[in-house]
Enzyme design. Structure first.
Site, PDB file in Angstrom:
ATOM      1  N   LYS A   1      41.439  40.241  44.507  1.00  0.00           N
ATOM      2  CA  LYS A   1      40.061  40.743  44.473  1.00  0.00           C
ATOM      3  C   LYS A   1      39.120  39.662  43.950  1.00  0.00           C
ATOM      4  CE  LYS A   1      39.013  45.003  43.309  1.00  0.00           C
ATOM      5  NZ  LYS A   1      38.889  46.247  42.516  1.00  0.00           N
TER       6      LYS A   1
ATOM      7  N   THR B   1      35.081  42.482  46.485  1.00  0.00           N
ATOM      8  CA  THR B   1      34.615  43.613  45.708  1.00  0.00           C
ATOM      9  C   THR B   1      33.174  43.410  45.245  1.00  0.00           C
ATOM     10  OG1 THR B   1      35.214  45.059  43.838  1.00  0.00           O
ATOM     11  CG2 THR B   1      35.516  42.683  43.535  1.00  0.00           C
TER      12      THR B   1
ATOM     13  N   GLU C   1      42.491  41.410  40.391  1.00  0.00           N
ATOM     14  CA  GLU C   1      41.193  40.734  40.405  1.00  0.00           C
ATOM     15  C   GLU C   1      41.203  39.395  39.677  1.00  0.00           C
ATOM     16  OE1 GLU C   1      36.544  42.099  40.046  1.00  0.00           O
ATOM     17  OE2 GLU C   1      38.190  43.506  40.242  1.00  0.00           O
TER      18      GLU C   1
ATOM     19  N   PHE D   1      30.693  49.519  47.405  1.00  0.00           N
ATOM     20  CA  PHE D   1      30.604  50.460  46.293  1.00  0.00           C
ATOM     21  C   PHE D   1      29.598  51.564  46.610  1.00  0.00           C
ATOM     22  CE2 PHE D   1      32.337  48.290  42.254  1.00  0.00           C
ATOM     23  CZ  PHE D   1      33.411  47.784  42.949  1.00  0.00           C
TER      24      PHE D   1
ATOM     25  N   ASP E   1      42.509  54.320  42.676  1.00  0.00           N
ATOM     26  CA  ASP E   1      41.642  53.407  41.936  1.00  0.00           C
ATOM     27  C   ASP E   1      41.949  53.556  40.454  1.00  0.00           C
ATOM     28  OD1 ASP E   1      39.683  51.536  41.488  1.00  0.00           O
ATOM     29  OD2 ASP E   1      38.018  52.936  41.677  1.00  0.00           O
TER      30      ASP E   1
END
Length: 314
Positions: A125, A149, A89, A171, A18
């Site tokens: 994303k 996400t 993203e 998350f 990440d």
């Protein structure tokens, strides 16, 4: 003596970095890597990138063009270091605009193609809003794989499975943050962690109904959360926690295991059902909105940096 935790974890879950930190990716040798506006901003601020960023900014037609060019540049560099997916993203500003998300996603895939990287290596994303999930459904039909996400509620996960997305990123740590703020004296360690509970529930639902969508736990606050989810399909982990796992030698127990589908999937949710169920979850409502704002704030900072470089002031 037991192997280090990271080595053992790689035998149970696909480990994903990440980060946009190239050196960290080289060191920990993850299978995949994920980025987001905050991580791209961190990578872009590295002094060694300044000259190249200035060149990109000057060549871009506008600031949006520059933003996507930077994201793909960093993503392309990362793709040479990992054998699997690289997540890139779509702008968080487009979280409530299905058509704009579709156009931006297709543009990112075209940019990667110009770098010689095919769509099978890229996960686009998209925030798990209703509009984002609708866009992801269409992208998957076009052969563009997606990573949904900012996922905090079970209903978001349900809708993503209905849409047939490739991967979701529930998350963990941000869920824990909310519960700690609400109940500061509660014990949220180990299996009591509400973020861990959320991912386990989603994982079991997906496996029990035979969904093919990958579950990738994200946003970890400590290695205890990672250990509690050992065996999850994928886990995306920051360099700091990867290092802690690599330096810790103790037995690691597999906590999640796939099993055959036990029942047929439920009927797909419609928009009203989705919005009502998500609205009923105070944590998820707050954290989704906050996450979109935070990513947008970092995007604005990157826009400012690129604007200064474009004008020769950086």
């Amino acid at each position: 003596m037991a192997e280090d935790l990271l080595t053992q974890l790689k035998g149970m879950s696909t480990v994903v970095a990440d980060t946009g930190d190239i050196d960290a990716i080289r060191r920990f040798e993850p299978t995949d890597a994920t980025t987001n506006p905050s991580l791209i901003l961190q990578a872009a601020q590295h002094e060694g990138r300044r000259e190249r960023l200035a060149e990109i900014a000057r060549q871009a037609t506008d600031i949006d063009d520059a933003l996507d060019a930077v994201a793909v540049e960093i993503g392309s560099e990362i793709s040479s270091l990992v054998p699997g997916y690289v997540s890139t993203e779509v702008s968080a500003r487009l979280s409530f605009d299905t058509d704009a998300t579709l156009n931006r996603a297709r543009s990112l895939i075209e940019r990667y193609d110009r770098h010689g990287i095919g769509p099978e290596r890229i996960l686009i994303k998209v925030a798990a809003t209703w509009e984002g999930i609708r866009a992801a459904r269409q992208l998957e039909r076009e052969g563009i794989r997606t990573n949904l996400t900012l996922l905090f509620s079970f209903v978001q996960a349900q809708a993503c499975a209905d849409a047939g997305v490739t991967l979701i990123s529930p998350f963990v740590g941000r869920i824990l943050d909310w519960y700690r703020a609400e109940w500061p004296d509660a014990d949220f360690s180990g299996d009591n962690d509400p973020g861990v509970k959320s991912v386990k529930k989603i994982y079991e639902h997906y496996k029990g109904h035979g969904y093919g969508t990958i579950v990738m736990g994200a946003s970890f606050r400590n290695t205890g959360e990672i250990i509690a989810l050992a065996g999850c399909d994928r886990l995306t982990i920051s360099p700091t926690l990867l290092e802690e796992l690599a330096e810790t030698c103790q037995p690691l127990e597999r906590r999640l295991s796939p099993s055959g589908a036990e029942t047929s999937p439920p009927e797909p949710l419609d928009e009203a059902e989705f919005r009502w169920a998500h609205n009923e979850d105070a944590m998820a409502t707050a954290k989704l909105a906050e996450g979109i704002r935070r990513f947008t704030d970092d995007q604005r900072k990157l826009e400012k940096l690129l604007g200064e470089l474009r004008e020769g002031r950086g």
